[in-house]
Scaffold this active site. Structure first.
Site, PDB file in Angstrom:
ATOM      1  N   GLU A 152      -7.871  31.429 -40.446  1.00 13.67           N
ATOM      2  CA  GLU A 152      -8.914  32.403 -40.804  1.00 13.67           C
ATOM      3  C   GLU A 152     -10.084  32.411 -39.827  1.00 13.67           C
ATOM      4  O   GLU A 152     -10.860  33.364 -39.822  1.00 13.67           O
ATOM      5  CB  GLU A 152      -9.446  32.130 -42.218  1.00 13.67           C
ATOM      6  CG  GLU A 152      -8.380  32.301 -43.250  1.00 13.67           C
ATOM      7  CD  GLU A 152      -8.904  32.361 -44.674  1.00 13.67           C
ATOM      8  OE1 GLU A 152     -10.076  32.706 -44.874  1.00 13.67           O
ATOM      9  OE2 GLU A 152      -8.122  32.060 -45.571  1.00 13.67           O
ATOM     10  N   LYS A 196     -15.665  27.127 -41.469  1.00 11.89           N
ATOM     11  CA  LYS A 196     -14.601  26.381 -40.792  1.00 11.89           C
ATOM     12  C   LYS A 196     -14.671  26.597 -39.270  1.00 11.89           C
ATOM     13  O   LYS A 196     -14.374  25.683 -38.495  1.00 11.89           O
ATOM     14  CB  LYS A 196     -13.222  26.802 -41.325  1.00 11.89           C
ATOM     15  CG  LYS A 196     -12.951  26.441 -42.767  1.00 11.89           C
ATOM     16  CD  LYS A 196     -12.855  24.944 -43.025  1.00 11.89           C
ATOM     17  CE  LYS A 196     -11.606  24.328 -42.448  1.00 11.89           C
ATOM     18  NZ  LYS A 196     -11.482  22.881 -42.856  1.00 11.89           N
TER      19      LYS A 196
HETATM   20  P1  NAD Z   1      -8.442  21.527 -51.730  1.00 10.76           P
HETATM   21  O1  NAD Z   1      -9.590  22.371 -52.181  1.00 10.76           O
HETATM   22  O2  NAD Z   1      -7.228  21.422 -52.583  1.00 10.76           O
HETATM   23  O3  NAD Z   1      -8.952  20.029 -51.479  1.00 10.76           O
HETATM   24  C1  NAD Z   1     -10.165  19.732 -50.872  1.00 10.76           C
HETATM   25  C2  NAD Z   1     -10.490  18.266 -51.156  1.00 10.76           C
HETATM   26  O4  NAD Z   1     -11.712  17.929 -50.496  1.00 10.76           O
HETATM   27  C3  NAD Z   1     -10.690  17.964 -52.645  1.00 10.76           C
HETATM   28  O5  NAD Z   1      -9.977  16.805 -53.014  1.00 10.76           O
HETATM   29  C4  NAD Z   1     -12.198  17.750 -52.771  1.00 10.76           C
HETATM   30  O6  NAD Z   1     -12.563  16.833 -53.804  1.00 10.76           O
HETATM   31  C5  NAD Z   1     -12.538  17.220 -51.390  1.00 10.76           C
HETATM   32  N1  NAD Z   1     -13.930  17.466 -51.027  1.00 10.76           N
HETATM   33  C6  NAD Z   1     -14.614  18.648 -51.110  1.00 10.76           C
HETATM   34  N2  NAD Z   1     -15.892  18.472 -50.714  1.00 10.76           N
HETATM   35  C7  NAD Z   1     -16.013  17.167 -50.357  1.00 10.76           C
HETATM   36  C8  NAD Z   1     -17.095  16.391 -49.842  1.00 10.76           C
HETATM   37  N3  NAD Z   1     -18.302  16.923 -49.629  1.00 10.76           N
HETATM   38  N4  NAD Z   1     -16.853  15.090 -49.563  1.00 10.76           N
HETATM   39  C9  NAD Z   1     -15.642  14.544 -49.776  1.00 10.76           C
HETATM   40  N5  NAD Z   1     -14.600  15.226 -50.267  1.00 10.76           N
HETATM   41  C10 NAD Z   1     -14.786  16.526 -50.542  1.00 10.76           C
HETATM   42  O7  NAD Z   1      -8.091  22.059 -50.285  1.00 10.76           O
HETATM   43  P2  NAD Z   1      -6.689  22.136 -49.521  1.00 10.76           P
HETATM   44  O8  NAD Z   1      -6.072  23.433 -49.824  1.00 10.76           O
HETATM   45  O9  NAD Z   1      -5.935  20.872 -49.731  1.00 10.76           O
HETATM   46  O10 NAD Z   1      -7.220  22.217 -48.011  1.00 10.76           O
HETATM   47  C11 NAD Z   1      -7.448  21.033 -47.262  1.00 10.76           C
HETATM   48  C12 NAD Z   1      -7.949  21.402 -45.881  1.00 10.76           C
HETATM   49  O11 NAD Z   1      -7.013  22.240 -45.227  1.00 10.76           O
HETATM   50  C13 NAD Z   1      -9.267  22.167 -45.878  1.00 10.76           C
HETATM   51  O12 NAD Z   1     -10.045  21.700 -44.805  1.00 10.76           O
HETATM   52  C14 NAD Z   1      -8.863  23.618 -45.664  1.00 10.76           C
HETATM   53  O13 NAD Z   1      -9.892  24.336 -45.012  1.00 10.76           O
HETATM   54  C15 NAD Z   1      -7.657  23.432 -44.781  1.00 10.76           C
HETATM   55  N6  NAD Z   1      -6.641  24.505 -44.866  1.00 10.76           N
HETATM   56  C16 NAD Z   1      -6.124  24.863 -46.077  1.00 10.76           C
HETATM   57  C17 NAD Z   1      -5.132  25.842 -46.144  1.00 10.76           C
HETATM   58  C18 NAD Z   1      -4.499  26.251 -47.457  1.00 10.76           C
HETATM   59  O14 NAD Z   1      -3.656  27.152 -47.453  1.00 10.76           O
HETATM   60  N7  NAD Z   1      -4.817  25.634 -48.582  1.00 10.76           N
HETATM   61  C19 NAD Z   1      -4.678  26.434 -44.958  1.00 10.76           C
HETATM   62  C20 NAD Z   1      -5.242  26.047 -43.743  1.00 10.76           C
HETATM   63  C21 NAD Z   1      -6.219  25.060 -43.709  1.00 10.76           C
HETATM   64  O1  TDX Z   2      -6.092  36.439 -57.600  1.00  7.50           O
HETATM   65  C1  TDX Z   2      -5.830  36.669 -56.405  1.00  7.50           C
HETATM   66  N1  TDX Z   2      -5.219  37.856 -56.090  1.00  7.50           N
HETATM   67  C2  TDX Z   2      -4.901  38.189 -54.806  1.00  7.50           C
HETATM   68  O2  TDX Z   2      -4.343  39.275 -54.566  1.00  7.50           O
HETATM   69  C3  TDX Z   2      -6.114  35.731 -55.347  1.00  7.50           C
HETATM   70  C4  TDX Z   2      -6.778  34.425 -55.655  1.00  7.50           C
HETATM   71  C5  TDX Z   2      -5.767  36.107 -54.065  1.00  7.50           C
HETATM   72  N2  TDX Z   2      -5.194  37.289 -53.792  1.00  7.50           N
HETATM   73  C6  TDX Z   2      -4.826  37.613 -52.393  1.00  7.50           C
HETATM   74  C7  TDX Z   2      -5.903  37.373 -51.383  1.00  7.50           C
HETATM   75  C8  TDX Z   2      -5.119  37.000 -50.142  1.00  7.50           C
HETATM   76  O3  TDX Z   2      -4.717  38.177 -49.470  1.00  7.50           O
HETATM   77  O4  TDX Z   2      -3.753  36.737 -52.051  1.00  7.50           O
HETATM   78  C9  TDX Z   2      -3.880  36.289 -50.687  1.00  7.50           C
HETATM   79  C10 TDX Z   2      -3.982  34.771 -50.672  1.00  7.50           C
HETATM   80  O5  TDX Z   2      -5.241  34.444 -51.253  1.00  7.50           O
HETATM   81  P1  TDX Z   2      -5.754  32.931 -51.340  1.00  7.50           P
HETATM   82  O6  TDX Z   2      -4.722  32.085 -52.004  1.00  7.50           O
HETATM   83  O7  TDX Z   2      -7.121  32.951 -51.921  1.00  7.50           O
HETATM   84  O8  TDX Z   2      -5.741  32.486 -49.803  1.00  7.50           O
HETATM   85  P2  TDX Z   2      -6.491  33.089 -48.508  1.00  7.50           P
HETATM   86  O9  TDX Z   2      -7.715  33.807 -48.862  1.00  7.50           O
HETATM   87  O10 TDX Z   2      -5.452  33.801 -47.708  1.00  7.50           O
HETATM   88  O11 TDX Z   2      -6.905  31.707 -47.801  1.00  7.50           O
HETATM   89  C11 TDX Z   2      -5.970  30.606 -47.758  1.00  7.50           C
HETATM   90  O12 TDX Z   2      -5.394  30.470 -46.505  1.00  7.50           O
HETATM   91  C12 TDX Z   2      -6.157  29.906 -45.470  1.00  7.50           C
HETATM   92  C13 TDX Z   2      -6.603  29.297 -48.203  1.00  7.50           C
HETATM   93  O13 TDX Z   2      -7.205  29.453 -49.456  1.00  7.50           O
HETATM   94  C14 TDX Z   2      -7.567  28.782 -47.203  1.00  7.50           C
HETATM   95  O14 TDX Z   2      -8.088  27.506 -47.581  1.00  7.50           O
HETATM   96  C15 TDX Z   2      -6.868  28.640 -45.897  1.00  7.50           C
HETATM   97  O15 TDX Z   2      -7.767  28.240 -44.925  1.00  7.50           O
END
Ligand code: NAD
Ligand code: TDX
Length: 341
Positions: free
Chosen positions: A126, A155
């Site tokens: 993103e 980020k």
């Molecule tokens: P998540 O929200 O499930 O987990 C985040 C974790 O960080 C939680 O356990 C929370 O307690 C901890 N945390 C938040 N603030 C904190 C703080 N101030 N100090 C210590 N711990 C803290 O997130 P996720 O989906 O597992 O994502 C993890 C990482 O990967 C993030 O950096 C996110 O930006 C990145 N990322 C996520 C996705 C995705 O699709 N979920 C994709 C690309 C990158």
């Molecule tokens: O209720 C919903 N309805 C919907 O249509 C939600 C929560 C999302 N959406 C859409 C928005 C996006 O196009 O679905 C897609 C995925 O949404 P999210 O799960 O919120 O993800 P996105 O916004 O794409 O971001 C995710 O990918 C990159 C992660 O949350 C981020 O942490 C990561 O960095």
């Protein structure tokens, strides 16, 4: 023996990464440092060997707590800790700036103070903004920064700080930028687990806008294996885009889930669009494939099957995270109630 300081390791991806480390290295030691925000969940760490995995509940924005728990002999910091949900950043950006930006700088400073050998920053596609629909363009490591949401901007700022620490102080850093992860233990504010949890209870699936936004989906363990490869083989100062060449429109994701669950497509409900909603993410992972020798193991079909099975078998996990705070968030975000047991 390798020692790891993993932040955010009680969240979705961090907990999968901690499991992978314990599987892959017989003799590693992990400090799992997590503030347990609404997204952090100790249940995600159930059954991990306490001799090799130490959990610390503390905040990455607290420099004293970080230094107190970061040993001199730490090999690698892997920074997953973040506020991670785009919709929440649109509602209020303050925590995103604190944790994602200020917290990353605290960790970079601590890494230098303790002589940590490598710093791995978990970033996101993103930061590069949105691609045109129906195009053959992809994000590469050379794509310019163009973050569109407060989350993405925070980020991107964190990545700039990591780059600066490498350039100015010579800290050994590696950045990974991944797309949308899915798999076990993902908090049901994110689209895929929210849709799955709702459909399992015959609640509607809220789809923003026209549902044609495209995301590039990757199974969480494949992302974690890519991080491990970057950590072991990545060049100092490098950025690696991670993706499984798996672009899907949101509507297709919802339909695939409903079909797999045997639920009617009439559960799909179009709702008001997200503000500033990015249209398309698509990652070119060629650099990670060639330099790191990494390839995803799961296909969309196998990854989805594993994910659905996990949520089916872990009803109590879902019910526990859909607590009062979650139900309040859901009502405020969608204007409707979720069904809970
Ligand atoms: P998540 O929200 O499930 O987990 C985040 C974790 O960080 C939680 O356990 C929370 O307690 C901890 N945390 C938040 N603030 C904190 C703080 N101030 N100090 C210590 N711990 C803290 O997130 P996720 O989906 O597992 O994502 C993890 C990482 O990967 C993030 O950096 C996110 O930006 C990145 N990322 C996520 C996705 C995705 O699709 N979920 C994709 C690309 C990158
Ligand atoms: O209720 C919903 N309805 C919907 O249509 C939600 C929560 C999302 N959406 C859409 C928005 C996006 O196009 O679905 C897609 C995925 O949404 P999210 O799960 O919120 O993800 P996105 O916004 O794409 O971001 C995710 O990918 C990159 C992660 O949350 C981020 O942490 C990561 O960095």
């Amino acid at each position: 023996m390798k020692t790891f300081f993993v932040t955010g390791g009680a969240g979705f991806i961090g907990s999968a990464f901690v499991r992978l480390l314990l599987e892959e290295y017989d003799d590693c030691r992990i400090v799992n440092y997590d503030a347990l925000t609404y997204a952090g969940n100790p249940d995600n760490l159930a059954g991990l060997n306490p001799d090799r995995h130490r959990f610390v509940c503390a905040d990455i924005t607290d420099p004293e707590a970080v230094l107190a728990n970061l040993d001199e002999n730490t090999d690698v910091i892997v920074n997953f800790a973040a506020e991670s949900h785009v919709d929440r950043s649109i509602n209020s950006a303050a925590e995103f700036l604190q944790t994602n930006i200020a917290g990353t700088q605290v960790l970079l400073d601590a890494a230098r103070a303790r002589g940590v050998k490598r710093f791995v920053q978990i970033s996101t596609d993103e930061v590069m903004g949105s691609l045109p629909e129906d195009d053959d363009k992809f994000f590469t490591e050379a794509s310019p920064f163009a973050p569109n949401s407060p989350y993405a901007a925070s980020k991107a700022a964190a990545e700039h700080l990591v780059r600066a620490a490498h350039h100015t102080f010579g800290l050994d850093t590696v950045v990974t930028r991944c797309g949308n992860n899915y798999g076990p233990r993902q908090f049901p504010e994110k689209f895929l687990p929210l849709a799955l949890a709702n459909a399992m209870k015959d609640d509607s699936i809220p789809i923003y806008g026209d549902g044609r936004n495209v995301r590039d989906w990757i199974y969480v363990e494949d992302h974690c294996r890519a991080i491990l490869a970057a950590l072991e083989k990545g060049r100092a100062g490098a950025v690696y885009n991670i993706g499984a060449r798996n672009e899907r429109r949101n509507i297709e994701v919802a339909e695939a889930l409903l079909d797999a669950l045997g639920k009617p497509r009439s559960l799909i409900k179009f709702v008001k669009d997200r503000l500033g909603h990015d249209r398309r993410y698509a990652i070119d992972p060629s650099l990670a494939e060639t330099e790191l020798g990494w390839r995803p193991r799961e296909t969309w079909a196998t990854g989805l099957e594993k994910t659905i099975n996990w949520y089916r078998e872990n009803g109590p996990w879902i019910e526990k995270v859909r607590n009062l705070a979650y139900r309040d968030y859901y009502k405020a975000q969608y204007g409707t109630e979720v069904t809970v047991d």
